[in-house]
Design an enzyme around this catalytic site. Structure first.
Site, mmCIF file in Angstrom:
data_model
loop_
_atom_site.group_PDB
_atom_site.id
_atom_site.type_symbol
_atom_site.label_atom_id
_atom_site.label_comp_id
_atom_site.label_asym_id
_atom_site.label_seq_id
_atom_site.Cartn_x
_atom_site.Cartn_y
_atom_site.Cartn_z
ATOM 1 N N ASP A 10 5.236 -0.641 10.242
ATOM 2 C CA ASP A 10 3.827 -0.986 10.397
ATOM 3 C C ASP A 10 3.641 -2.279 11.183
ATOM 4 O OD1 ASP A 10 2.727 0.211 7.110
ATOM 5 O OD2 ASP A 10 3.212 1.258 8.979
ATOM 6 N N ALA A 11 4.534 -3.226 10.977
ATOM 7 C CA ALA A 11 4.395 -4.516 11.663
ATOM 8 C C ALA A 11 4.463 -4.339 13.168
ATOM 9 C CB ALA A 11 5.479 -5.476 11.195
ATOM 10 N N TYR A 20 3.742 -1.564 14.880
ATOM 11 C CA TYR A 20 2.512 -0.872 15.291
ATOM 12 C C TYR A 20 1.376 -1.901 15.406
ATOM 13 C CZ TYR A 20 -1.480 2.327 15.270
ATOM 14 O OH TYR A 20 -2.626 2.987 15.602
ATOM 15 N N ASP A 21 1.264 -2.766 14.393
ATOM 16 C CA ASP A 21 0.195 -3.765 14.410
ATOM 17 C C ASP A 21 0.326 -4.703 15.600
ATOM 18 O OD1 ASP A 21 0.107 -4.144 10.764
ATOM 19 O OD2 ASP A 21 -0.810 -2.661 12.101
ATOM 20 N N LEU A 59 -15.985 30.777 2.181
ATOM 21 C CA LEU A 59 -14.996 31.773 1.794
ATOM 22 C C LEU A 59 -15.373 32.403 0.469
ATOM 23 C CD1 LEU A 59 -11.632 29.940 2.610
ATOM 24 C CD2 LEU A 59 -12.854 31.586 4.017
ATOM 25 N N LYS A 106 -6.183 24.425 -0.485
ATOM 26 C CA LYS A 106 -7.606 24.235 -0.201
ATOM 27 C C LYS A 106 -7.968 22.793 -0.526
ATOM 28 C CE LYS A 106 -12.180 26.165 -1.095
ATOM 29 N NZ LYS A 106 -12.823 24.865 -1.395
ATOM 30 N N GLU A 147 -10.925 19.893 7.435
ATOM 31 C CA GLU A 147 -11.465 19.152 6.293
ATOM 32 C C GLU A 147 -11.180 17.665 6.458
ATOM 33 O OE1 GLU A 147 -12.678 21.474 4.354
ATOM 34 O OE2 GLU A 147 -13.210 20.574 2.430
ATOM 35 N N LYS A 191 -8.994 30.030 -6.395
ATOM 36 C CA LYS A 191 -9.240 28.767 -7.088
ATOM 37 C C LYS A 191 -8.280 28.616 -8.268
ATOM 38 C CE LYS A 191 -12.885 27.147 -4.887
ATOM 39 N NZ LYS A 191 -14.056 26.741 -5.661
ATOM 40 N N CYS A 235 -44.427 21.711 -23.821
ATOM 41 C CA CYS A 235 -43.688 21.381 -22.596
ATOM 42 C C CYS A 235 -43.460 19.876 -22.500
ATOM 43 C CB CYS A 235 -44.466 21.872 -21.384
ATOM 44 S SG CYS A 235 -43.749 21.366 -19.804
#
EC number: 6.5.1.2
Length: 794
Positions: A35-36, A38-39, A85, A128, A186, A326, A420
């Site tokens: 990461d270093a 990349y930064d 779906l 999913k 998604e 599901k 009511c």
């Protein structure tokens, strides 16, 4: 070489490296640098772009930080609908799905073996994800638009926000991608990202999210894209929409192609064969569900071959070639704090459980449906009980069971209010009327109803909200909050009052100014010419949905006939049973409902598409069928036929019923049936009712002696049409409606079975496919001529 040239080369190099690192990190899950590092590269690119702002491009990795806050989201019309779906909750549901697929592909699958085993279908399988469905549109490899699913037809333009999701490529990698490619997938939030987001919110005193899905959806719909950029969102593709170009011919290969182009897909993607392997995949994912880095609520199975998907097509709002299996709902224990009662559009007073908040399947649940008082009685529920809560289908919280051994000494019974809770009118228990041969039985129903009708503000608000909804009168701009204001201020005491609203009244409402007021009034004015079917649906008749409203409008042809139709006449229409027929008749028999309808017509409602009774219902009644529908005890279809043959008309049958000597000689009726016939017509009201029904059948042209009409088939019946490109004289939706009114099926893809493709400017892959398959192609001018030929204007 100038400094600017040197900077441009370095910027291009850094962007290429960072894009490659993003691809390896987000898509392949194989980071090649820490990461270093990349930064460090990212900060170098930022510094160069700050020094040379003229070299900044929208595709740069540094531009995923979002822009200024937007005032609202624009609408995006999905050229290919984003369908939902179908669901499978039990193993048998999956087996039934596989059986239907094999039956639908019977002509395309190889024959089974000698021992009776049928050919198995290949399916793609993937988890999913529990997130927000989005559409990403790429043109010439560049991301040009992002949109939410919305209602499947129209979504919201969230382009600025999707650009901030770090694993969504702003430019596709590699080569070979279609000129236009709509990727669907998604946007979700990992468990770790969700927990970190909530932890930061707690530290800063902000609002926490209930679950990762809500966090993802809320983050993606921020008006300020900078907020979206600060959220740990990720994207996973599961399919495509519009495509102008070529893609592989299987679901798996198509997704693998997306992956090569830099689009993330599920690492759990797998190809299986047959239902047994689908079940094994489902079980495996279910066992590993809690160890996955993200929330899922099931598994999606799709027929792998695209050709087979086209053959199977769609049903209503879902494809026949895919299903979401599901996982079983998750359950938790909690305490029932109270039961409150809500009032709905029809006056139904429904109990709602107020619960001690509890996490169920990642969601904080504090309310649950109890359906009705019969369900309360079935559960033996008391306030103060410990109960088992389940999210049915991982969506709707539901009270499943009472843990009676934990019941406290001060538990209280659930009492239905006698008045009511909204308007103070009486609450009455509904009566169930069962109608059989010659008798009616009345029993108590499960529903309690407020008798206040539109005097009750809860019913009034819900009635107006339904009346103005998109599939009813379609009054844009009249949302729930505005309806509540109109009712609360006494400006709308019925739906008819909407058409007397003045500028001065609307502009005083909260949130309104000059332009918004004029827009709302214009929208109300535009709604004055609804189709008869829309108007019937908008009235909110109990048990009358869109399809029944369309049937009533098409079959009977006018509001006057629908309003006066007797229940026995309504039952001549397909799918209208006795209970629905009496609901319709009782609705129009109510003096208040008739007054509201009269006011609507007086205030400018002009119904469209009215006409005669549909040709297929002209002279549709028969005398034997009419006798059978009278429900005379002991006289079924055979006896009714004998009576019709012997007497010839209703008056003769009534006379025969009282002529005991002649009736005794009639063959085909036993003594009990003859006595029932005599008893039935001895009651003056029953004889008169039979005469009234016959008279209405004659009035409507449905009587057996009425003139028959030639039932002509719709001119495009049995034909499949496809619309592509841009239409100028009308929208694609309008064109679709008009083609469907002529009997055509309007599909989203071209196949050898397509009858015609209507191609407007900008037509791409569908037009190419039509040319390849030698399918007839028509331009918009040809479509307009066809519609005019059949009496339809643009």
């Amino acid at each position: 070489m100038t400094d600017a040239q040197t900077a441009a080369e370095r910027i291009a190099q850094l962007r290429s490296e960072l894009d490659a690192h993003n691809y390896r990190y987000y898509v392949l899950d194989e980071p090649s640098v820490p990461d270093a590092e990349y930064d460090r590269l990212f900060r170098e690119l930022q510094a160069l772009e700050e020094a040379h702002p003229e070299l900044v491009t929208p595709e740069s990795p540094t531009q995923r930080v979002g822009g200024n806050a937007a005032s609202a989201f624009g609408e995006v019309r999905h050229e290919v609908p984003m369908l939902s779906l179908g669901n499978a909750f039990e193993e048998q549901d999956l087996l039934d799905f596989d059986r239907r697929v094999r039956e639908g592909l019977a002509d395309l699958l190889p024959a089974g073996d000698l021992f009776g085993g049928g050919a198995e279908v290949e399916y793609s399988c993937e988890p999913k994800l529990d997130g927000l469905a989005v559409s990403l549109l790429y043109e010439n490899g560049r991301l040009v638009r992002g949109a939410t699913r919305g209602d499947g037809t129209t979504g919201e333009d969230i382009s600025a926000n999707v650009r901030t999701v770090r694993n969504i490529p702003l430019r596709l990698q590699g080569e070979g991608w279609p000129e236009v490619l709509e990727v669907r997938g998604e946007v979700y939030m990992s468990r770790a990202g969700f927990e970190a987001l909530n932890a930061r919110a707690v530290e800063t005193g902000g609002k926490t999210f209930a679950n990762p899905r809500n966090a993802a959806a809320g983050s993606l719909r921020q008006l300020d894209a900078k907020i979206t950029a600060s959220r740990p969102l990720e994207f996973c593709a599961y399919g495509v929409g519009r495509v102008d170009g070529e893609l592989p011919d299987t679901q798996i290969e198509m997704l693998e192609a997306l992956k090569r182009w830099g689009v993330p897909i599920s690492r759990e993607l797998k190809l299986v064969k047959g239902a047994a392997e689908c079940r094994a995949y489902y079980q495996d994912i279910g066992e590993r569900r809690d160890s996955l880095a993200y929330e899922i609520d099931g598994v999606v199975f799709k027929v792998n071959r695209i050709e087979f998907q086209r053959e199977l097509g769609f049903r209503a709002r879902e494809p026949r070639w895919a299903i979401a299996h599901k996982f079983p709902a998750r359950e938790e224990l909690t305490e029932l704090l109270d039961v409150e009662f809500q009032v709905g559009r029809t006056g139904a007073v429904t109990p709602v459980a107020r619960l001690k908040p509890v996490q169920v399947a990642g969601v904080t649940v504090s309310n649950a449906t109890l359906h009705n008082m019969d369900e309360v009685a079935r559960l033996g529920l008391m306030i103060g009980d410990t109960v088992i809560i389940r999210r049915a289908g991982d969506v709707i919280p539901q009270v499943m069971q009472v843990v009676t051994e934990r019941r406290p000494a001060d538990a209280r019974p659930v009492q239905v209010p006698t008045v009511c809770p909204v308007c103070g009118s009486q609450v009455e228990r509904t009566q169930l009327v069962k109608r059989g041969k010659g008798k009616e039985s009345v029993s108590e129903g499960a529903i309690y109803r407020c008798v206040g009708r539109l005097f009750c503000q809860a019913q009034l608000k819900q009635s107006i909200i339904h009346f103005v909804s998109r599939r009813a009168m379609d009054i844009d701009g009249l949302g729930d909050k505005i309806v509540e204001q109109l009712v609360d201020k006494g400006l709308a005491k019925s739906p008819a009052d909407l058409y007397t609203l003045a500028y001065e009244q609307v502009v005083e409402l909260e949130g309104f100014a000059d332009l918004s007021t004029r827009n709302l009034l214009a929208s109300i004015a535009d709604s004055r010419r609804p189709s008869l079917a829309r108007f019937i649906y908008a009235l909110g008749i109990p048990d009358v949905g869109e399809e029944t409203a369309k049937l009533l409008a098409r079959a009977l042809g006018s509001l006057e006939r629908i309003m006066k139709a007797l229940p026995e006449v309504l039952t001549y229409l397909p799918d209208v049973g006795q209970e629905v027929a009496y609901e319709i008749h009782n609705f129009f028999g109510d003096e208040h409902n008739c007054k509201v309808i009269a006011e609507l017509l007086e205030r400018g409602i002009e119904l469209q598409e009215e006409g005669d009774v549909a040709a297929e219902f002209a002279a549709c009644a028969t005398l034997p069928g009419f006798i059978d529908k009278l429900n005379i005890p002991g006289i079924a279809a055979t006896g009714a036929k004998k009576l019709a043959e012997s007497a010839g008309d209703l008056e003769a049958i009534i006379a025969l019923s009282q002529d005991w000597l002649t009736l005794a000689t009639l063959k085909g009726l036993n003594e009990k049936a003859r006595q029932s016939l005599r008893d039935f017509f001895s009651v003056a009201d029953q004889a008169q009712r039979a005469r009234d029904v016959e008279a209405q059948l004659r009035e409507f042209g449905m009587h057996w002696q009425s003139q028959r009409k030639v039932v002509e088939g719709l001119p495009l019946a049995g034909q499949t049409w496809v619309l592509t490109g841009t239409l100028e004289a009308m929208s694609r939706d309008v064109a679709k409606d008009k083609l469907e009114s002529l009997g055509a099926k309007v599909a989203g893809s071209v196949s050898a079975k397509t009858h015609c493709v209507v191609a407007g400017p900008g037509a791409g892959s569908k037009l190419a496919k039509a040319t390849e398959l030698d399918v007839r192609v028509m331009d918009e001018e040809g479509l307009l001529a066809l519609l005019a030929e059949h009496g339809l204007d643009a």
